[in-house]
Design a protein around this motif. Sequence first.
Motif, short mmCIF file in Angstrom:
data_model
loop_
_atom_site.label_atom_id
_atom_site.label_comp_id
_atom_site.label_asym_id
_atom_site.label_seq_id
_atom_site.Cartn_x
_atom_site.Cartn_y
_atom_site.Cartn_z
N ARG A 227 103.98 2.04 -17.16
CA ARG A 227 105.34 1.62 -17.47
C ARG A 227 105.50 0.14 -17.16
O ARG A 227 104.81 -0.41 -16.29
CB ARG A 227 106.37 2.43 -16.68
N TRP A 228 106.45 -0.51 -17.82
CA TRP A 228 106.71 -1.92 -17.58
C TRP A 228 108.15 -2.22 -17.98
O TRP A 228 108.79 -1.47 -18.72
CB TRP A 228 105.73 -2.78 -18.37
N LEU A 229 108.65 -3.36 -17.51
CA LEU A 229 110.01 -3.75 -17.80
C LEU A 229 110.07 -4.76 -18.94
O LEU A 229 109.22 -5.66 -19.04
CB LEU A 229 110.66 -4.37 -16.56
N THR A 230 111.06 -4.60 -19.81
CA THR A 230 111.35 -5.57 -20.86
C THR A 230 112.86 -5.79 -20.89
O THR A 230 113.61 -5.12 -20.18
CB THR A 230 110.88 -5.07 -22.25
N THR A 231 113.30 -6.71 -21.73
CA THR A 231 114.73 -6.93 -21.87
C THR A 231 115.41 -5.73 -22.51
O THR A 231 116.63 -5.60 -22.47
CB THR A 231 114.99 -8.17 -22.73
N MET A 232 114.61 -4.83 -23.09
CA MET A 232 115.14 -3.61 -23.70
C MET A 232 115.16 -2.46 -22.71
O MET A 232 115.49 -1.32 -23.06
CB MET A 232 114.29 -3.21 -24.92
N GLY A 233 114.77 -2.73 -21.47
CA GLY A 233 114.69 -1.69 -20.46
C GLY A 233 113.25 -1.32 -20.17
O GLY A 233 112.31 -1.96 -20.63
N GLU A 234 113.05 -0.25 -19.39
CA GLU A 234 111.70 0.18 -19.03
C GLU A 234 111.04 0.87 -20.22
O GLU A 234 111.67 1.67 -20.92
CB GLU A 234 111.76 1.12 -17.83
N GLN A 235 109.77 0.55 -20.43
CA GLN A 235 109.02 1.09 -21.55
C GLN A 235 107.75 1.78 -21.03
O GLN A 235 107.34 1.56 -19.89
CB GLN A 235 108.62 -0.02 -22.53
N HIS A 236 107.13 2.60 -21.88
CA HIS A 236 105.83 3.17 -21.54
C HIS A 236 104.97 3.26 -22.80
O HIS A 236 105.43 2.90 -23.89
CB HIS A 236 105.98 4.55 -20.86
N HIS A 237 103.73 3.74 -22.66
CA HIS A 237 102.73 3.58 -23.71
C HIS A 237 102.60 4.76 -24.68
O HIS A 237 101.80 4.69 -25.60
CB HIS A 237 101.37 3.32 -23.08
N VAL A 238 103.35 5.84 -24.47
CA VAL A 238 103.23 6.99 -25.36
C VAL A 238 104.34 6.91 -26.42
O VAL A 238 105.51 7.11 -26.11
CB VAL A 238 103.32 8.33 -24.59
N ILE A 239 103.94 6.61 -27.64
CA ILE A 239 104.90 6.41 -28.71
C ILE A 239 105.14 7.71 -29.49
O ILE A 239 104.20 8.43 -29.83
CB ILE A 239 104.39 5.34 -29.70
N PRO A 241 105.77 8.99 -32.89
CA PRO A 241 105.67 8.44 -34.25
C PRO A 241 106.93 8.64 -35.08
O PRO A 241 107.21 7.84 -35.98
CB PRO A 241 104.50 9.22 -34.86
N ALA A 242 107.71 9.66 -34.77
CA ALA A 242 108.92 9.93 -35.55
C ALA A 242 110.00 8.89 -35.33
O ALA A 242 110.77 8.56 -36.24
CB ALA A 242 109.46 11.32 -35.22
N THR A 243 110.08 8.36 -34.11
CA THR A 243 111.12 7.37 -33.79
C THR A 243 110.58 5.95 -33.71
O THR A 243 111.34 4.99 -33.82
CB THR A 243 111.78 7.70 -32.44
N GLY A 244 109.26 5.83 -33.50
CA GLY A 244 108.66 4.51 -33.33
C GLY A 244 108.90 3.93 -31.96
O GLY A 244 108.56 2.77 -31.69
N ARG A 245 109.44 4.71 -31.04
CA ARG A 245 109.76 4.24 -29.69
C ARG A 245 109.03 5.12 -28.65
O ARG A 245 108.58 6.21 -28.97
CB ARG A 245 111.26 4.31 -29.44
N PRO A 246 108.93 4.63 -27.41
CA PRO A 246 108.34 5.46 -26.36
C PRO A 246 109.01 6.83 -26.29
O PRO A 246 110.23 6.94 -26.39
CB PRO A 246 108.58 4.64 -25.09
#
Length: 308
Positions: A227-239, A241-246
Motif C-alpha cells: 500500500r502507498w499514499l497518493t493525493t487520491m488517498g491510500e492505494q494498493h496493487h490489486v486492481i 479490472p471491472a472498475t480499473g481501480r484497486p
Amino acid sequence: MSALQWRDWSCAVRVVLADDHGHHEAPTAEVADRVERVVRGLMRDVELSVSRFRDDSDISRVNGRTGVLVPVRPLTVELVELALEAADATYGACDPTVGRQLLAAGYDVDIDQVRRRNPGDFVPAPPTRRADWTEVRVDRGLGRVGIPAGLALDLGATAKAWTADEAAARVLATIGIPALVTIGGDVAVAGSGPAWPVEVSEHEGEPGQVVSLTSGGLATSSTAGRRWLTTMGEQHHVIDPATGRPARGPVRTASVHAGSCLRANSLATAALVWGVRAHELLAGRTSRLVMTDGTVVNSGAWAQDVAA
C-alpha cells in the motif's frame, strides 16, 4: 533441513532443502552457491522478460509499442500465455492488462520507491480504456507479443508465482534434493520431501498460522501489504479490472493451496477481486480468506493441514 535467504524483487527469497542439516543451519558453501546461482539466474531472466520497471525488458518494449507484434524471448511468450490462461480460469479477475490502471494508482516504479515518494509528486494519468485480456495477441511461432493502444501488460499476479514453481524444480534437478522456495508470499515445493512447515501471515515478517505443505504451491495475496499514499488517498496493487481501480471488496487477504504456486496465486489474487463471491468460487479449494472486518473464513483442509 538447511536454508538460505536473501532479498530481491523487494521481498524475501528463501530456499529450504530437505537435507541432513539442522533446522537453522546453512547448506554447505558449495551447495549454497549452486542453489543461489540457479535461483538468482532464473529471477534475472524473468525480470528481463516481464519487469515493468526495466526499460530493456520485453514487457516494457511491448507496452511501448502498442498496435504491433513485438519480438520477445521464448520465456516471455510462455509467461504471457500462462497469464492469459490464468485470466481465463478466473473469469477475467486475474487480468494481465491492468498495467495502465496500476500506473494510474501510482505503482509506476519499484514499491520501495513508491513508498518513499511524496504523494504530491505523483500526477496520475487515467487509463483511456478498460483492461481486456482477450485483446492480447501472441504468436508463438514467430516469438511475438502485441497489445492494442490503451492497454499495458503487468504479469505481477502470475510471473512471481511461476518463478517459485520453476525455481523449486530447478533446485531439485540441480542438486537432487527436495526443495521449498518462497518468494514473498509465493511458496512452491518440489520433490518427495517432508511435510514442509509454512508460516502464513498478512504482512511479511509478522507471526502467522503455521500449516503443513506436502506438494504443489501455496500463495497469499493481500490488499493490506503493498500500500502507498497518493493525493487520491491510500492505494494498493490489486486492481479490479471491472472498475480499473484497486479492489475494494470485503476480502483483504486470501491464501490458497493448489497443484502449483502459479495456480494458487492466480486464485488468491482473483479472490480479492471476486469479493463476496470468493468463498463460493473457491468451493472445494483449500483456502483461507481474511475479511476486512477481521473475520476468517476457511475452506477445504485449511482448518487442519494444507496438503495434497
